[in-house]
Design a protein around this motif. Structure first.
Motif, mmCIF file in Angstrom:
data_model
loop_
_atom_site.group_PDB
_atom_site.id
_atom_site.type_symbol
_atom_site.label_atom_id
_atom_site.label_comp_id
_atom_site.label_asym_id
_atom_site.label_seq_id
_atom_site.Cartn_x
_atom_site.Cartn_y
_atom_site.Cartn_z
ATOM 1 N N CYS A 120 0.816 -1.217 0.000
ATOM 2 C CA CYS A 120 0.000 0.000 0.000
ATOM 3 C C CYS A 120 0.855 1.274 0.000
ATOM 4 O O CYS A 120 0.721 2.131 0.884
ATOM 5 N N PRO A 121 1.727 1.425 -0.961
ATOM 6 C CA PRO A 121 2.591 2.611 -0.973
ATOM 7 C C PRO A 121 1.834 3.883 -1.331
ATOM 8 O O PRO A 121 0.750 3.844 -1.918
ATOM 9 N N LEU A 122 2.438 5.008 -0.979
ATOM 10 C CA LEU A 122 1.935 6.315 -1.377
ATOM 11 C C LEU A 122 2.975 6.943 -2.302
ATOM 12 O O LEU A 122 4.142 7.081 -1.933
ATOM 13 N N ILE A 123 2.534 7.296 -3.514
ATOM 14 C CA ILE A 123 3.440 7.776 -4.556
ATOM 15 C C ILE A 123 2.917 9.106 -5.086
ATOM 16 O O ILE A 123 1.701 9.349 -5.100
ATOM 17 N N VAL A 124 3.820 9.961 -5.527
ATOM 18 C CA VAL A 124 3.448 11.197 -6.211
ATOM 19 C C VAL A 124 3.914 11.101 -7.663
ATOM 20 O O VAL A 124 5.054 10.714 -7.928
ATOM 21 N N GLY A 146 5.525 11.304 4.344
ATOM 22 C CA GLY A 146 5.857 9.885 4.280
ATOM 23 C C GLY A 146 5.680 9.232 2.922
ATOM 24 O O GLY A 146 5.470 8.018 2.842
ATOM 25 N N VAL A 147 5.772 10.005 1.850
ATOM 26 C CA VAL A 147 5.657 9.437 0.499
ATOM 27 C C VAL A 147 6.831 8.496 0.250
ATOM 28 O O VAL A 147 7.955 8.740 0.671
ATOM 29 N N HIS A 148 6.532 7.407 -0.462
ATOM 30 C CA HIS A 148 7.551 6.380 -0.683
ATOM 31 C C HIS A 148 8.350 6.579 -1.967
ATOM 32 O O HIS A 148 9.446 6.039 -2.098
ATOM 33 N N ALA A 149 7.810 7.326 -2.931
ATOM 34 C CA ALA A 149 8.533 7.600 -4.172
ATOM 35 C C ALA A 149 7.847 8.738 -4.905
ATOM 36 O O ALA A 149 6.630 8.937 -4.779
ATOM 37 N N ILE A 194 -1.732 -0.287 -8.194
ATOM 38 C CA ILE A 194 -1.788 0.954 -7.425
ATOM 39 C C ILE A 194 -2.783 1.896 -8.090
ATOM 40 O O ILE A 194 -2.684 2.171 -9.285
ATOM 41 N N GLN A 195 -3.762 2.374 -7.314
ATOM 42 C CA GLN A 195 -4.751 3.280 -7.891
ATOM 43 C C GLN A 195 -4.126 4.635 -8.192
ATOM 44 O O GLN A 195 -3.238 5.103 -7.475
ATOM 45 N N THR A 196 -4.562 5.246 -9.279
ATOM 46 C CA THR A 196 -4.069 6.564 -9.671
ATOM 47 C C THR A 196 -5.172 7.592 -9.453
ATOM 48 O O THR A 196 -6.301 7.413 -9.920
ATOM 49 N N ILE A 197 -4.828 8.656 -8.752
ATOM 50 C CA ILE A 197 -5.797 9.686 -8.376
ATOM 51 C C ILE A 197 -5.368 10.986 -9.039
ATOM 52 O O ILE A 197 -4.395 11.629 -8.624
ATOM 53 N N ALA A 198 -6.072 11.364 -10.086
ATOM 54 C CA ALA A 198 -5.725 12.545 -10.874
ATOM 55 C C ALA A 198 -6.367 13.790 -10.265
ATOM 56 O O ALA A 198 -7.585 13.833 -10.051
ATOM 57 N N ALA A 199 -5.559 14.793 -9.991
ATOM 58 C CA ALA A 199 -6.066 16.048 -9.439
ATOM 59 C C ALA A 199 -6.421 16.994 -10.588
ATOM 60 O O ALA A 199 -5.566 17.355 -11.387
ATOM 61 N N PHE A 212 -7.406 6.866 0.498
ATOM 62 C CA PHE A 212 -5.966 6.932 0.264
ATOM 63 C C PHE A 212 -5.206 5.866 1.044
ATOM 64 O O PHE A 212 -3.978 5.807 0.960
ATOM 65 N N SER A 213 -5.911 5.038 1.817
ATOM 66 C CA SER A 213 -5.214 4.073 2.667
ATOM 67 C C SER A 213 -4.688 2.882 1.879
ATOM 68 O O SER A 213 -3.807 2.164 2.344
ATOM 69 N N ILE A 214 -5.231 2.649 0.686
ATOM 70 C CA ILE A 214 -4.718 1.593 -0.168
ATOM 71 C C ILE A 214 -3.579 2.152 -1.027
ATOM 72 O O ILE A 214 -3.322 3.352 -1.006
ATOM 73 N N GLY A 215 -2.886 1.304 -1.764
ATOM 74 C CA GLY A 215 -1.807 1.772 -2.617
ATOM 75 C C GLY A 215 -2.285 2.859 -3.559
ATOM 76 O O GLY A 215 -3.209 2.636 -4.348
ATOM 77 N N SER A 216 -1.688 4.031 -3.483
ATOM 78 C CA SER A 216 -2.211 5.193 -4.206
ATOM 79 C C SER A 216 -1.090 6.011 -4.822
ATOM 80 O O SER A 216 -0.022 6.187 -4.233
ATOM 81 N N ALA A 217 -1.365 6.538 -6.017
ATOM 82 C CA ALA A 217 -0.472 7.487 -6.667
ATOM 83 C C ALA A 217 -1.267 8.757 -6.949
ATOM 84 O O ALA A 217 -2.266 8.721 -7.672
ATOM 85 N N ILE A 218 -0.845 9.862 -6.347
ATOM 86 C CA ILE A 218 -1.482 11.153 -6.573
ATOM 87 C C ILE A 218 -0.818 11.799 -7.783
ATOM 88 O O ILE A 218 0.401 11.972 -7.820
ATOM 89 N N VAL A 219 -1.633 12.147 -8.781
ATOM 90 C CA VAL A 219 -1.107 12.608 -10.070
ATOM 91 C C VAL A 219 -1.380 14.098 -10.227
ATOM 92 O O VAL A 219 -2.531 14.540 -10.176
#
Length: 272
Positions: A120-124, A146-149, A194-199, A212-219
Protein backbone atom coordinates in the motif's frame (compact mmCIF):
# COMPACT_ATOMS: atom_id res chain seq x y z
CA UNK A 1 43.99 14.41 -1.64
CA UNK A 2 46.14 16.44 0.77
CA UNK A 3 45.39 16.96 4.46
CA UNK A 4 44.97 20.71 3.96
CA UNK A 5 42.19 22.17 1.76
CA UNK A 6 43.18 23.57 -1.60
CA UNK A 7 43.04 27.38 -1.37
CA UNK A 8 41.38 29.31 -4.21
CA UNK A 9 41.61 33.10 -4.29
CA UNK A 10 41.24 33.82 -8.03
CA UNK A 11 37.87 33.94 -9.77
CA UNK A 12 39.59 32.77 -12.96
CA UNK A 13 40.79 29.53 -11.36
CA UNK A 14 40.06 26.51 -13.58
CA UNK A 15 38.15 24.71 -10.82
CA UNK A 16 35.92 27.76 -10.48
CA UNK A 17 35.28 27.82 -14.22
CA UNK A 18 34.38 24.12 -14.20
CA UNK A 19 31.94 24.60 -11.33
CA UNK A 20 30.20 27.57 -12.96
CA UNK A 21 29.65 25.50 -16.11
CA UNK A 22 27.59 23.05 -14.02
CA UNK A 23 24.83 25.66 -13.85
CA UNK A 24 24.03 24.57 -17.41
CA UNK A 25 21.78 21.54 -17.63
CA UNK A 26 23.59 20.16 -20.68
CA UNK A 27 26.92 20.24 -18.87
CA UNK A 28 25.47 18.68 -15.71
CA UNK A 29 24.04 15.83 -17.75
CA UNK A 30 27.25 15.37 -19.74
CA UNK A 31 29.31 15.15 -16.55
CA UNK A 32 26.69 13.31 -14.46
CA UNK A 33 27.08 15.92 -11.72
CA UNK A 34 24.93 18.29 -9.69
CA UNK A 35 25.41 21.28 -7.39
CA UNK A 36 24.26 21.29 -3.77
CA UNK A 37 24.47 24.64 -2.01
CA UNK A 38 23.66 25.35 1.62
CA UNK A 39 24.16 23.84 5.06
CA UNK A 40 20.82 22.03 5.33
CA UNK A 41 20.94 20.71 1.80
CA UNK A 42 24.45 19.28 2.12
CA UNK A 43 23.69 17.90 5.58
CA UNK A 44 20.66 16.03 4.20
CA UNK A 45 22.69 14.72 1.28
CA UNK A 46 25.24 13.29 3.71
CA UNK A 47 22.54 11.88 5.99
CA UNK A 48 21.06 9.99 3.04
CA UNK A 49 24.48 8.76 1.85
CA UNK A 50 24.57 10.99 -1.22
CA UNK A 51 28.19 11.94 -0.78
CA UNK A 52 29.79 15.06 -2.30
CA UNK A 53 32.86 14.72 -4.49
CA UNK A 54 34.09 18.28 -3.89
CA UNK A 55 33.20 20.84 -1.25
CA UNK A 56 33.88 24.54 -1.85
CA UNK A 57 33.65 26.57 1.34
CA UNK A 58 34.23 30.13 2.57
CA UNK A 59 34.49 30.41 6.35
CA UNK A 60 33.95 34.20 6.20
CA UNK A 61 30.39 33.53 5.00
CA UNK A 62 29.47 30.86 7.56
CA UNK A 63 26.18 31.65 9.33
CA UNK A 64 26.18 28.92 11.97
CA UNK A 65 28.44 27.31 14.55
CA UNK A 66 28.34 23.84 13.00
CA UNK A 67 29.56 24.66 9.50
CA UNK A 68 33.15 23.50 10.06
CA UNK A 69 31.82 20.27 11.54
CA UNK A 70 29.90 19.68 8.31
CA UNK A 71 33.01 20.49 6.28
CA UNK A 72 34.90 17.82 8.21
CA UNK A 73 32.10 15.29 7.71
CA UNK A 74 32.28 15.90 3.96
CA UNK A 75 36.04 15.31 4.14
CA UNK A 76 35.50 12.08 6.06
CA UNK A 77 33.04 11.00 3.36
CA UNK A 78 35.74 11.43 0.73
CA UNK A 79 35.11 14.93 -0.59
CA UNK A 80 37.99 17.12 -1.70
CA UNK A 81 37.96 20.40 0.24
CA UNK A 82 38.51 23.74 -1.50
CA UNK A 83 38.76 26.86 0.65
CA UNK A 84 37.57 29.96 -1.24
CA UNK A 85 37.90 33.69 -0.80
CA UNK A 86 34.71 35.71 -0.47
CA UNK A 87 35.08 36.93 -4.04
CA UNK A 88 35.43 33.41 -5.38
CA UNK A 89 32.48 32.08 -3.43
CA UNK A 90 30.32 34.99 -4.54
CA UNK A 91 31.11 34.00 -8.13
CA UNK A 92 30.24 30.31 -7.73
CA UNK A 93 27.19 30.76 -5.51
CA UNK A 94 23.71 30.90 -7.03
CA UNK A 95 22.07 32.28 -3.87
CA UNK A 96 21.38 35.86 -2.88
CA UNK A 97 22.71 35.23 0.62
CA UNK A 98 25.23 32.37 0.42
CA UNK A 99 26.22 30.59 3.62
CA UNK A 100 29.65 29.57 2.39
CA UNK A 101 29.02 25.92 1.48
CA UNK A 102 28.66 24.50 -2.03
CA UNK A 103 29.21 20.89 -3.05
CA UNK A 104 29.58 19.00 -6.32
CA UNK A 105 28.03 15.54 -6.19
CA UNK A 106 26.84 12.76 -8.49
CA UNK A 107 23.41 13.34 -9.98
CA UNK A 108 20.26 11.87 -8.42
CA UNK A 109 19.40 8.93 -10.64
CA UNK A 110 16.89 6.22 -9.79
CA UNK A 111 14.81 3.93 -11.98
CA UNK A 112 11.53 2.08 -11.53
CA UNK A 113 13.47 -1.15 -11.10
CA UNK A 114 15.27 0.37 -8.08
CA UNK A 115 12.06 0.79 -6.10
CA UNK A 116 11.51 -1.41 -3.06
CA UNK A 117 8.11 -0.29 -1.83
CA UNK A 118 6.01 -1.44 1.12
CA UNK A 119 2.49 -2.78 0.81
CA UNK A 120 0.00 0.00 0.00
CA UNK A 121 2.59 2.61 -0.97
CA UNK A 122 1.93 6.32 -1.38
CA UNK A 123 3.44 7.78 -4.56
CA UNK A 124 3.45 11.20 -6.21
CA UNK A 125 3.35 11.56 -10.00
CA UNK A 126 4.45 14.98 -11.27
CA UNK A 127 3.75 15.36 -14.98
CA UNK A 128 5.57 18.05 -16.98
CA UNK A 129 6.18 20.37 -14.01
CA UNK A 130 7.85 23.48 -15.39
CA UNK A 131 9.11 25.44 -12.39
CA UNK A 132 12.00 24.16 -10.25
CA UNK A 133 10.51 25.84 -7.18
CA UNK A 134 7.24 23.94 -7.54
CA UNK A 135 8.97 20.61 -8.01
CA UNK A 136 11.19 21.26 -5.02
CA UNK A 137 8.20 22.18 -2.85
CA UNK A 138 6.37 19.02 -3.94
CA UNK A 139 9.39 16.99 -2.84
CA UNK A 140 9.44 18.81 0.49
CA UNK A 141 5.76 18.02 1.11
CA UNK A 142 6.29 14.43 -0.04
CA UNK A 143 9.05 13.99 2.51
CA UNK A 144 6.91 15.54 5.25
CA UNK A 145 4.00 13.16 4.62
CA UNK A 146 5.86 9.89 4.28
CA UNK A 147 5.66 9.44 0.50
CA UNK A 148 7.55 6.38 -0.68
CA UNK A 149 8.53 7.60 -4.17
CA UNK A 150 8.11 10.53 -6.55
CA UNK A 151 7.94 10.00 -10.30
CA UNK A 152 8.69 12.94 -12.57
CA UNK A 153 7.02 12.11 -15.87
CA UNK A 154 7.66 13.74 -19.24
CA UNK A 155 10.03 16.13 -17.51
CA UNK A 156 10.24 19.83 -18.21
CA UNK A 157 12.35 20.63 -15.17
CA UNK A 158 15.62 18.84 -14.49
CA UNK A 159 15.44 17.18 -11.06
CA UNK A 160 19.15 17.96 -10.63
CA UNK A 161 18.60 21.68 -11.15
CA UNK A 162 20.21 23.52 -8.20
CA UNK A 163 16.95 25.37 -7.59
CA UNK A 164 15.05 22.09 -7.23
CA UNK A 165 17.58 21.03 -4.59
CA UNK A 166 17.23 24.39 -2.88
CA UNK A 167 13.42 24.46 -2.90
CA UNK A 168 13.31 20.90 -1.58
CA UNK A 169 15.74 21.89 1.21
CA UNK A 170 17.64 18.70 0.47
CA UNK A 171 14.65 16.35 0.72
CA UNK A 172 15.38 15.29 -2.86
CA UNK A 173 17.92 12.98 -1.21
CA UNK A 174 15.44 11.45 1.27
CA UNK A 175 12.94 9.99 -1.24
CA UNK A 176 13.52 7.95 -4.42
CA UNK A 177 12.90 10.39 -7.30
CA UNK A 178 12.51 8.71 -10.68
CA UNK A 179 12.44 10.33 -14.10
CA UNK A 180 10.32 8.33 -16.52
CA UNK A 181 7.66 8.67 -19.20
CA UNK A 182 3.94 8.76 -18.53
CA UNK A 183 3.51 5.60 -20.60
CA UNK A 184 6.06 3.67 -18.52
CA UNK A 185 4.67 5.01 -15.24
CA UNK A 186 1.09 4.07 -16.13
CA UNK A 187 2.14 0.56 -17.09
CA UNK A 188 4.17 0.13 -13.91
CA UNK A 189 1.36 1.39 -11.68
CA UNK A 190 -1.07 -0.98 -13.38
CA UNK A 191 1.25 -3.94 -12.81
CA UNK A 192 1.62 -2.97 -9.15
CA UNK A 193 -2.18 -2.60 -8.70
CA UNK A 194 -1.79 0.95 -7.42
CA UNK A 195 -4.75 3.28 -7.89
CA UNK A 196 -4.07 6.56 -9.67
CA UNK A 197 -5.80 9.69 -8.38
CA UNK A 198 -5.73 12.54 -10.87
CA UNK A 199 -6.07 16.05 -9.44
CA UNK A 200 -8.15 18.30 -11.68
CA UNK A 201 -10.50 21.22 -10.93
CA UNK A 202 -13.03 19.68 -13.35
CA UNK A 203 -13.66 16.52 -11.29
CA UNK A 204 -16.94 15.94 -9.48
CA UNK A 205 -15.44 13.97 -6.57
CA UNK A 206 -13.93 15.93 -3.67
CA UNK A 207 -10.51 14.70 -2.56
CA UNK A 208 -11.67 13.81 0.98
CA UNK A 209 -14.06 11.21 -0.48
CA UNK A 210 -11.19 9.06 -1.77
CA UNK A 211 -9.68 6.11 0.11
CA UNK A 212 -5.97 6.93 0.26
CA UNK A 213 -5.21 4.07 2.67
CA UNK A 214 -4.72 1.59 -0.17
CA UNK A 215 -1.81 1.77 -2.62
CA UNK A 216 -2.21 5.19 -4.21
CA UNK A 217 -0.47 7.49 -6.67
CA UNK A 218 -1.48 11.15 -6.57
CA UNK A 219 -1.11 12.61 -10.07
CA UNK A 220 -0.40 16.32 -10.58
CA UNK A 221 -0.08 18.20 -13.85
CA UNK A 222 1.72 21.15 -15.36
CA UNK A 223 1.16 24.60 -13.86
CA UNK A 224 -0.49 26.14 -16.89
CA UNK A 225 -2.36 23.31 -18.56
CA UNK A 226 -2.92 20.71 -15.84
CA UNK A 227 -2.85 16.99 -16.52
CA UNK A 228 -2.69 15.55 -20.01
CA UNK A 229 -5.57 13.60 -21.48
CA UNK A 230 -3.52 10.43 -21.08
CA UNK A 231 -3.53 10.71 -17.28
CA UNK A 232 -7.09 11.98 -17.09
CA UNK A 233 -8.37 9.11 -19.24
CA UNK A 234 -6.37 6.30 -17.63
CA UNK A 235 -6.41 7.29 -13.95
CA UNK A 236 -8.58 5.32 -11.56
CA UNK A 237 -10.21 8.44 -10.10
CA UNK A 238 -10.37 12.17 -10.66
CA UNK A 239 -10.62 14.49 -7.64
CA UNK A 240 -10.83 18.19 -6.99
CA UNK A 241 -10.07 20.54 -4.13
CA UNK A 242 -13.11 22.74 -3.39
CA UNK A 243 -12.62 26.42 -4.13
CA UNK A 244 -14.75 29.05 -2.35
CA UNK A 245 -13.41 32.16 -4.06
CA UNK A 246 -13.10 33.29 -7.66
CA UNK A 247 -10.00 31.23 -8.45
CA UNK A 248 -10.71 27.81 -9.93
CA UNK A 249 -7.40 26.14 -9.04
CA UNK A 250 -4.40 26.22 -6.72
CA UNK A 251 -0.71 26.33 -7.39
CA UNK A 252 0.38 22.74 -8.16
CA UNK A 253 2.68 22.57 -5.12
CA UNK A 254 -0.10 23.84 -2.83
CA UNK A 255 -2.52 21.29 -4.26
CA UNK A 256 0.04 18.53 -3.73
CA UNK A 257 0.46 19.50 -0.09
CA UNK A 258 -3.28 19.43 0.61
CA UNK A 259 -3.77 16.04 -1.05
CA UNK A 260 -0.73 14.51 0.63
CA UNK A 261 -1.75 15.61 4.11
CA UNK A 262 -5.19 14.10 3.58
CA UNK A 263 -3.53 10.85 2.52
CA UNK A 264 -1.27 10.98 5.59
CA UNK A 265 -4.28 11.66 7.84
CA UNK A 266 -6.15 8.66 6.47
CA UNK A 267 -3.07 6.51 6.98
CA UNK A 268 -3.02 7.28 10.68
CA UNK A 269 -0.53 10.15 10.74
CA UNK A 270 0.37 11.82 13.01
CA UNK A 271 0.81 9.02 15.54
CA UNK A 272 1.41 11.31 18.50
Amino acid sequence: MTNEPLSISSTTNQRVKELVKLRQRSHRDEMGLMLIEGYREIKRALHNKHFPLDLFFCSDLFQGKNNMELVNKCKQAGAELLSCSTAVFSKISYRDRPDGLLAIAPQVRHSLSDLNLPACPLIVIAESIEKPGNLGTILRSADATGVHAVMVCDKCTDINNPNVVRASIGTIFSIPVIETSSTEALQWLKEQHIQTIAATPHASMIYTEVDFSIGSAIVLGAEQYGLSEKWLDKSSLQVRIPMLGQSDSLNVASAATILLYEAARQRGWPHS
